[in-house]
Motif scaffolding. Structure first.
Motif, PDB file in Angstrom:
ATOM      1  N   SER A 233      31.769  58.509 -24.055  1.00 54.56           N
ATOM      2  CA  SER A 233      30.328  58.626 -24.271  1.00 54.56           C
ATOM      3  C   SER A 233      29.559  57.524 -23.542  1.00 54.56           C
ATOM      4  CB  SER A 233      30.031  58.586 -25.769  1.00 54.56           C
ATOM      5  OG  SER A 233      28.639  58.657 -26.010  1.00 54.56           O
ATOM      6  N   HIS A 234      30.061  56.284 -23.612  1.00 51.73           N
ATOM      7  CA  HIS A 234      29.398  55.173 -22.927  1.00 51.73           C
ATOM      8  C   HIS A 234      29.382  55.397 -21.415  1.00 51.73           C
ATOM      9  CE1 HIS A 234      28.229  50.921 -22.200  1.00 51.73           C
ATOM     10  NE2 HIS A 234      28.973  51.065 -21.107  1.00 51.73           N
TER      11      HIS A 234
ATOM     12  N   VAL B 141      34.165  48.428 -17.894  1.00 47.53           N
ATOM     13  CA  VAL B 141      35.597  48.143 -18.042  1.00 47.53           C
ATOM     14  C   VAL B 141      36.079  48.523 -19.436  1.00 47.53           C
ATOM     15  CG1 VAL B 141      37.309  46.304 -18.190  1.00 47.53           C
ATOM     16  CG2 VAL B 141      35.701  46.327 -16.303  1.00 47.53           C
ATOM     17  N   THR B 142      35.359  48.075 -20.464  1.00 48.19           N
ATOM     18  CA  THR B 142      35.753  48.368 -21.846  1.00 48.19           C
ATOM     19  C   THR B 142      35.782  49.866 -22.105  1.00 48.19           C
ATOM     20  OG1 THR B 142      34.817  46.273 -22.606  1.00 48.19           O
ATOM     21  CG2 THR B 142      35.177  47.969 -24.267  1.00 48.19           C
ATOM     22  N   ALA B 143      34.736  50.564 -21.658  1.00 48.10           N
ATOM     23  CA  ALA B 143      34.656  52.003 -21.884  1.00 48.10           C
ATOM     24  C   ALA B 143      35.796  52.739 -21.194  1.00 48.10           C
ATOM     25  CB  ALA B 143      33.310  52.522 -21.395  1.00 48.10           C
ATOM     26  N   LEU B 144      36.093  52.352 -19.963  1.00 53.16           N
ATOM     27  CA  LEU B 144      37.167  53.005 -19.223  1.00 53.16           C
ATOM     28  C   LEU B 144      38.518  52.782 -19.882  1.00 53.16           C
ATOM     29  CD1 LEU B 144      36.050  52.180 -15.576  1.00 53.16           C
ATOM     30  CD2 LEU B 144      36.410  54.467 -16.489  1.00 53.16           C
ATOM     31  N   ASN B 145      38.788  51.562 -20.298  1.00 55.36           N
ATOM     32  CA  ASN B 145      40.068  51.273 -20.944  1.00 55.36           C
ATOM     33  C   ASN B 145      40.224  52.063 -22.230  1.00 55.36           C
ATOM     34  OD1 ASN B 145      40.638  49.490 -18.911  1.00 55.36           O
ATOM     35  ND2 ASN B 145      40.079  47.669 -20.056  1.00 55.36           N
ATOM     36  N   ASP B 146      39.154  52.129 -23.031  1.00 54.84           N
ATOM     37  CA  ASP B 146      39.205  52.885 -24.288  1.00 54.84           C
ATOM     38  C   ASP B 146      39.480  54.355 -24.023  1.00 54.84           C
ATOM     39  OD1 ASP B 146      38.717  50.605 -25.741  1.00 54.84           O
ATOM     40  OD2 ASP B 146      36.573  50.987 -26.004  1.00 54.84           O
ATOM     41  N   MET B 147      38.823  54.901 -23.018  1.00 57.81           N
ATOM     42  CA  MET B 147      38.962  56.321 -22.721  1.00 57.81           C
ATOM     43  C   MET B 147      40.366  56.656 -22.222  1.00 57.81           C
ATOM     44  SD  MET B 147      36.584  58.629 -20.183  1.00 57.81           S
ATOM     45  CE  MET B 147      37.384  58.133 -18.657  1.00 57.81           C
ATOM     46  N   ILE B 148      40.886  55.830 -21.335  1.00 57.22           N
ATOM     47  CA  ILE B 148      42.162  56.131 -20.697  1.00 57.22           C
ATOM     48  C   ILE B 148      43.336  55.930 -21.644  1.00 57.22           C
ATOM     49  CG2 ILE B 148      43.736  55.394 -18.867  1.00 57.22           C
ATOM     50  CD1 ILE B 148      41.176  54.805 -17.199  1.00 57.22           C
ATOM     51  N   ASP B 149      43.252  54.942 -22.547  1.00 56.94           N
ATOM     52  CA  ASP B 149      44.369  54.687 -23.455  1.00 56.94           C
ATOM     53  C   ASP B 149      44.547  55.788 -24.490  1.00 56.94           C
ATOM     54  OD1 ASP B 149      45.278  52.420 -22.250  1.00 56.94           O
ATOM     55  OD2 ASP B 149      44.268  51.017 -23.596  1.00 56.94           O
ATOM     56  N   GLY B 150      43.532  56.635 -24.695  1.00 58.49           N
ATOM     57  CA  GLY B 150      43.670  57.786 -25.577  1.00 58.49           C
ATOM     58  C   GLY B 150      43.853  57.443 -27.034  1.00 58.49           C
ATOM     59  N   ARG B 151      43.284  56.328 -27.478  1.00 54.63           N
ATOM     60  CA  ARG B 151      43.376  55.936 -28.877  1.00 54.63           C
ATOM     61  C   ARG B 151      42.086  56.286 -29.611  1.00 54.63           C
ATOM     62  NH1 ARG B 151      48.701  55.855 -29.386  1.00 54.63           N
ATOM     63  NH2 ARG B 151      49.708  53.941 -28.736  1.00 54.63           N
TER      64      ARG B 151
END
Length: 401
Positions: free
Chosen positions: A186-187, A168-178
């Motif tokens: 990478s995760h 969940v954390t990895a997906l949110n980080d990737m999608i938000d583009g920050r």
């Protein structure tokens, strides 16, 4: 020509409908925009124009190697996970090879038993509700909607249940583009690679095992990339579909019956969200294979066109009366269109997860109500996906099952 519009800023969160209307009024159906780092692109807001772009995969290709801006894109550009180069995934494959990949994914998902899918969703939904039902209040987005789809998908794919929170954390980080976008990517890539290795050594009755043994014979790298796409496209938009639908039902009197045992209006609320508040607002993208015209604009070979799904859904040329659509009309762009639309089996999986997730909330917390003024609700900082940062609710405390 007026200046291009930055594809960033708070208005994408606070008033996107008004922003898209202004962009259409000032620039037309095809709007010049700039991405992070002043990278130019076109945002296609017109319903007919978007239909044209998504329906012509030769002129408007999914091959990102065509982009005429690659020489100026740095290696740490935060949008690289969203607009990748030489990514061997279904997103950037074209022609017959793309159709074969769609077939592989569709076959793997079609083999999922619908009753088993609903059972998984109810199980994880009940577990999440058990963790909050005695408190009398919660953030139903952060404590529930954001955790549910990935748990179900992880089970279908073959992950262990305890891997869900990290995904969940990895997906949110990737999608938000920050700033954490590349770390999230990478995760996710590492997790997918390990899952493939595990399933090659010990096959099971899951989506990954079926993809590995599919007759098309794609490589491990290609399958891993497709799994990342499937996880990202299946989790976050579905979580936002749950959150946005619950927000609508809790703030709009038309859906009050849903909160007291009515179930037909759950489907109506979900359909209206796909028209009016779709989780996937804008998608990157398509690349012009040659010079052309679109919506009165001169598009040059290699130009990037972003798909303005929400803008097209609200195009006044096709929504002449401006009315809300809750009667089953599904001619929206929320699942895309053309060869690269979301495969139908994936749409069905998302709908089962979202609808079941909403129904479990209403069954377990029947007097759920919004705990803050509706106007205080805020959205995540992303022009790509539209979802709530939080949805605080209150309810009568009940015992866990």
């Amino acid at each position: 020509m007026t200046a291009p519009v930055p594809l960033s800023g708070p208005r994408f969160q606070t008033e996107p409908a008004r922003l898209y209307r202004e962009m259409r009024r000032e620039h037309g159906a095809v709007t010049p925009v700039v991405l992070d780092g002043d990278v130019p692109a076109w945002l296609v807001l017109g319903y007919r124009e978007l239909h044209q772009v998504t329906g012509d995969p030769v002129l408007f290709s999914r091959d990102s190697d065509l982009w005429n801006q690659w020489d100026g894109i740095p290696d740490d550009w935060p949008l690289l996970p969203m607009i990748g180069r030489k990514q061997p995934s279904i997103l950037y494959t074209v022609g017959e090879r793309h159709r074969e990949r769609v077939g592989m994914i569709s076959d793997a998902l079609e083999a999922v038993d619908p009753s088993e899918l609903r059972s998984y969703t109810e199980k994880f939904a009940d577990e999440l509700i058990d963790g909050i039902c005695a408190k009398g209040e919660t953030d139903i987005v952060g404590d529930y909607a954001m955790l549910l789809p990935v748990r179900v998908l992880a089970r279908l794919y073959g992950f262990r249940d305890e891997q869900g929170p990290g995904l969940v954390t990895a997906l949110n980080d990737m999608i938000d583009g920050r700033e954490r976008a590349l770390a999230g990517q990478s995760h996710l890539a590492g997790s997918m690679g390990q899952l493939l290795a595990d399933r090659k050594a010990e096959p099971a009755d899951d989506v990954v095992s079926r993809m590995l043994t599919h007759f098309s014979g794609f490589s491990d790298v290609e399958i891993a990339q497709d799994l990342m796409v499937m996880m990202a496209a299946g989790h976050q938009p579905t979580a936002d579909w749950i959150g946005n639908s619950l927000r609508l039902m809790l703030t709009d009197d038309r859906f009050a019956a849903s909160l007291f045992g009515g179930r037909n209006s759950v489907a109506e609320a979900m359909n209206e969200v796909l028209w009016e508040d779709t989780p996937t607002q804008n998608v990157a993208g398509r690349w012009a294979s040659r010079d052309t015209q679109l919506g009165g604009r001169r598009i040059r070979a290699g130009d990037l066109l972003l798909l303005g799904l929400q803008g097209a859904n609200s195009d006044p040329q096709v929504r002449t009366d401006g009315s809300a659509l809750t009667g089953g009309n599904n001619a929206h762009f929320s699942f895309g269109h053309g060869e690269h639309r979301c495969p139908f089996p994936a749409q069905e999986v998302a709908e089962v997860i979202a609808r079941t997730g909403i129904e479990v909330v209403l069954d377990r917390l029947p007097d759920i109500d919004l705990a803050v003024p509706a106007e205080s609700l805020t959205r995540r900082p992303s022009p790509w996906l539209r979802g709530l940062t939080a949805l605080p609710v209150r309810f009568t405390p009940v015992a866990a099952r």
